[in-house]
Design a protein around this motif. Structure first.
Motif, PDB file in Angstrom:
ATOM      1  N   VAL A   1      -2.776  12.111  -7.649  1.00 43.31           N
ATOM      2  CA  VAL A   1      -4.234  12.024  -7.711  1.00 43.31           C
ATOM      3  C   VAL A   1      -4.609  11.067  -8.831  1.00 43.31           C
ATOM      4  N   VAL A   2      -5.164   9.909  -8.462  1.00 48.76           N
ATOM      5  CA  VAL A   2      -5.545   8.909  -9.451  1.00 48.76           C
ATOM      6  C   VAL A   2      -6.573   7.982  -8.797  1.00 48.76           C
ATOM      7  N   SER A   3      -7.494   7.462  -9.585  1.00 51.15           N
ATOM      8  CA  SER A   3      -8.500   6.559  -9.050  1.00 51.15           C
ATOM      9  C   SER A   3      -7.952   5.134  -8.987  1.00 51.15           C
ATOM     10  N   GLU A   4      -8.517   4.354  -8.075  1.00 51.28           N
ATOM     11  CA  GLU A   4      -8.089   2.961  -7.955  1.00 51.28           C
ATOM     12  C   GLU A   4      -8.452   2.165  -9.201  1.00 51.28           C
ATOM     13  N   ASN A   5      -9.590   2.498  -9.842  1.00 53.83           N
ATOM     14  CA  ASN A   5      -9.990   1.793 -11.057  1.00 53.83           C
ATOM     15  C   ASN A   5      -8.993   2.007 -12.191  1.00 53.83           C
ATOM     16  N   LEU A   6      -8.495   3.256 -12.328  1.00 61.15           N
ATOM     17  CA  LEU A   6      -7.524   3.528 -13.389  1.00 61.15           C
ATOM     18  C   LEU A   6      -6.222   2.786 -13.119  1.00 61.15           C
ATOM     19  N   VAL A   7      -5.801   2.735 -11.862  1.00 63.27           N
ATOM     20  CA  VAL A   7      -4.591   1.979 -11.526  1.00 63.27           C
ATOM     21  C   VAL A   7      -4.757   0.518 -11.914  1.00 63.27           C
ATOM     22  N   ALA A   8      -5.925  -0.056 -11.619  1.00 66.79           N
ATOM     23  CA  ALA A   8      -6.176  -1.457 -11.965  1.00 66.79           C
ATOM     24  C   ALA A   8      -6.144  -1.663 -13.479  1.00 66.79           C
ATOM     25  N   VAL A   9      -6.722  -0.719 -14.235  1.00 67.20           N
ATOM     26  CA  VAL A   9      -6.740  -0.825 -15.698  1.00 67.20           C
ATOM     27  C   VAL A   9      -5.330  -0.742 -16.266  1.00 67.20           C
ATOM     28  N   LEU A  10      -4.556   0.228 -15.792  1.00 67.87           N
ATOM     29  CA  LEU A  10      -3.196   0.397 -16.309  1.00 67.87           C
ATOM     30  C   LEU A  10      -2.313  -0.793 -15.949  1.00 67.87           C
ATOM     31  N   MET A  11      -2.499  -1.347 -14.760  1.00 69.66           N
ATOM     32  CA  MET A  11      -1.727  -2.537 -14.386  1.00 69.66           C
ATOM     33  C   MET A  11      -2.076  -3.709 -15.282  1.00 69.66           C
ATOM     34  N   SER A  12      -3.351  -3.856 -15.588  1.00 74.05           N
ATOM     35  CA  SER A  12      -3.776  -4.950 -16.463  1.00 74.05           C
ATOM     36  C   SER A  12      -3.202  -4.786 -17.869  1.00 74.05           C
ATOM     37  N   LEU A  13      -3.257  -3.561 -18.407  1.00 71.06           N
ATOM     38  CA  LEU A  13      -2.727  -3.303 -19.747  1.00 71.06           C
ATOM     39  C   LEU A  13      -1.222  -3.522 -19.815  1.00 71.06           C
ATOM     40  N   ALA A  14      -0.527  -3.219 -18.716  1.00 65.34           N
ATOM     41  CA  ALA A  14       0.928  -3.363 -18.689  1.00 65.34           C
ATOM     42  C   ALA A  14       1.374  -4.754 -18.258  1.00 65.34           C
ATOM     43  N   GLY A  15       0.426  -5.615 -17.936  1.00 65.74           N
ATOM     44  CA  GLY A  15       0.785  -6.965 -17.505  1.00 65.74           C
ATOM     45  C   GLY A  15       1.404  -7.005 -16.128  1.00 65.74           C
ATOM     46  N   ILE A  16       1.018  -6.064 -15.272  1.00 60.21           N
ATOM     47  CA  ILE A  16       1.554  -6.002 -13.911  1.00 60.21           C
ATOM     48  C   ILE A  16       0.498  -6.544 -12.954  1.00 60.21           C
ATOM     49  N   ALA A  17       0.891  -7.449 -12.088  1.00 56.93           N
ATOM     50  CA  ALA A  17      -0.064  -8.041 -11.142  1.00 56.93           C
ATOM     51  C   ALA A  17       0.614  -8.311  -9.817  1.00 56.93           C
ATOM     52  N   GLY A  18      -0.154  -8.192  -8.738  1.00 57.53           N
ATOM     53  CA  GLY A  18       0.352  -8.545  -7.422  1.00 57.53           C
ATOM     54  C   GLY A  18       0.267 -10.044  -7.206  1.00 57.53           C
ATOM     55  N   LEU A  19       0.810 -10.483  -6.088  1.00 56.61           N
ATOM     56  CA  LEU A  19       0.739 -11.897  -5.762  1.00 56.61           C
ATOM     57  C   LEU A  19      -0.663 -12.242  -5.262  1.00 56.61           C
ATOM     58  N   PRO A  20      -1.163 -13.418  -5.589  1.00 59.78           N
ATOM     59  CA  PRO A  20      -2.518 -13.780  -5.139  1.00 59.78           C
ATOM     60  C   PRO A  20      -2.563 -13.989  -3.643  1.00 59.78           C
ATOM     61  N   GLY A  21      -3.654 -13.552  -3.029  1.00 65.26           N
ATOM     62  CA  GLY A  21      -3.822 -13.725  -1.599  1.00 65.26           C
ATOM     63  C   GLY A  21      -4.286 -15.129  -1.269  1.00 65.26           C
ATOM     64  N   PRO A  22      -4.400 -15.442   0.020  1.00 62.75           N
ATOM     65  CA  PRO A  22      -4.855 -16.776   0.415  1.00 62.75           C
ATOM     66  C   PRO A  22      -6.318 -16.988   0.064  1.00 62.75           C
ATOM     67  N   ALA A  23      -6.673 -18.220  -0.196  1.00 62.36           N
ATOM     68  CA  ALA A  23      -8.063 -18.544  -0.503  1.00 62.36           C
ATOM     69  C   ALA A  23      -8.937 -18.280   0.719  1.00 62.36           C
ATOM     70  N   LYS A  24     -10.118 -17.715   0.482  1.00 62.80           N
ATOM     71  CA  LYS A  24     -11.034 -17.432   1.579  1.00 62.80           C
ATOM     72  C   LYS A  24     -11.770 -18.710   1.976  1.00 62.80           C
ATOM     73  N   VAL A  25     -11.943 -18.866   3.267  1.00 62.80           N
ATOM     74  CA  VAL A  25     -12.656 -20.039   3.779  1.00 62.80           C
ATOM     75  C   VAL A  25     -13.771 -19.573   4.688  1.00 62.80           C
ATOM     76  N   LYS A  26     -14.767 -20.426   4.864  1.00 59.34           N
ATOM     77  CA  LYS A  26     -15.876 -20.079   5.727  1.00 59.34           C
ATOM     78  C   LYS A  26     -15.438 -20.109   7.183  1.00 59.34           C
ATOM     79  N   LYS A  27     -15.965 -19.199   7.962  1.00 57.04           N
ATOM     80  CA  LYS A  27     -15.655 -19.151   9.381  1.00 57.04           C
ATOM     81  C   LYS A  27     -16.432 -20.233  10.129  1.00 57.04           C
ATOM     82  N   LEU A  28     -15.740 -20.777  11.137  1.00 51.75           N
ATOM     83  CA  LEU A  28     -16.409 -21.749  11.983  1.00 51.75           C
ATOM     84  C   LEU A  28     -17.307 -21.044  12.981  1.00 51.75           C
ATOM     85  N   LYS A  29     -18.406 -21.699  13.333  1.00 55.71           N
ATOM     86  CA  LYS A  29     -19.323 -21.122  14.300  1.00 55.71           C
ATOM     87  C   LYS A  29     -19.565 -22.120  15.432  1.00 55.71           C
TER      88      LYS A  29
END
Length: 286
Positions: free
Chosen positions: A75-103
């Motif tokens: 039992v843990v909140s997502e915000n606390l997980v993000a804070v603890l990862m930041s304090l510990a220097g743990i990060a996931g891989l960056p996702g792809p850049a978002k682009v606008k959809k064609l219409k």
């Protein structure tokens, strides 16, 4: 601050005098037991490191949180997980850049029309080819993905791209899944996919071919999303020496990590295999 100065080799008494702190007060603070909150945060940080390592260093806070809560019943909140990862220097891989959809792009000969969501397995398969270099030369991979679960149901690897590469991947998908007639196989207008051999194999299995608009990657966006994930989480993380090394790594990534372990944000943070098992047996726990 004093701890950092002491770790750097400065005498405790000098550090305390410069910062206006008494030496007995510093030692009393240093030796006091951890509070329950601090102990729990240390414990959570250790679990986060384990989950992050098990994900091959790919998971960010959302997937780590999903693994902790769903896979480990923590039992843990997502915000606390993000804070603890930041304090510990743990990060996931960056996702792809978002682009606008064609219409308003025409989608002739397209049975999907960018509507990839499906309610059952084998209703829609999407397929595409990617390439990646090694010191020996390029390697080509064709994969077939089930739109319902995002599972890779067929794949083929070779040192050249022709109709046999895509037919072999499709053959694997058909033999593994045994789809009922009427399903759709969606691809782009590459010469491998528009070849007689590929379309004949689709029709022999009772399936229907579908092709997106020429030059428009958005008409096969689900497959492009998979390639982007594999590029970030596997292909671009090292230089590959031989074709065999890379082929083995792609096999292990698809069959072991992606299909069975990797939590997918579009599947409520379940793996593709778990998502399919839950469809067959809804009573299976998360």
């Amino acid at each position: 601050m004093i701890d950092e100065l002491v770790d750097a080799g400065h005498p405790v008494k000098v550090c305390c005098r410069l910062l206006g702190v008494s030496s007995p007060g510093y030692y009393q603070y240093k030796n006091r037991p951890l509070s329950p909150t601090a102990m729990r945060r240390q414990w959570l940080t250790g679990l986060i490191r384990e989950v992050h390592t098990a994900s091959r260093g790919t998971y960010g806070s959302r997937r780590v949180h999903a693994e902790l809560t769903r896979g480990m019943d923590v039992v843990v909140s997502e915000n606390l997980v993000a804070v603890l990862m930041s304090l510990a220097g743990i990060a996931g891989l960056p996702g792809p850049a978002k682009v606008k959809k064609l219409k308003g792009v025409a989608t002739a000969d397209d049975l999907v029309h960018r509507k990839f969501h499906r309610l059952a397995p084998n209703e829609l398969w999407v397929t595409d080819i990617t390439e990646h270099p090694t010191r020996e030369g390029k390697i080509y991979c064709c994969a077939v993905l089930d739109a319902f679960s995002r599972r890779i149901v067929g794949w083929s690897i070779d040192n050249h791209q022709d109709s046999s590469l895509v037919v072999n991947a499709l053959d694997m998908a058909i033999k593994n899944r045994r789809p009922a007639p009427g399903g759709i196989v969606h691809a782009d207008h590459g010469v491998q996919f528009t070849s007689w051999a590929f379309t004949r194999r689709i029709r022999e299995a009772g399936l229907m071919p579908s092709f997106g608009t020429i030059g428009d990657g958005y008409d096969n966006a689900m497959m492009e999303s998979f390639w982007s994930s594999m590029q970030i989480e596997l292909l671009n993380r090292k230089k590959w020496r031989t074709r065999i090394d890379l082929a083995n790594a792609i096999f292990e990534y698809i069959e072991i990590f992606y299909n069975r372990q990797r939590r997918h944000s579009q599947l409520n943070y379940e793996s593709p295999v778990t998502h399919e098992l839950r469809y067959e047996s809804p009573s299976i726990p998360a």
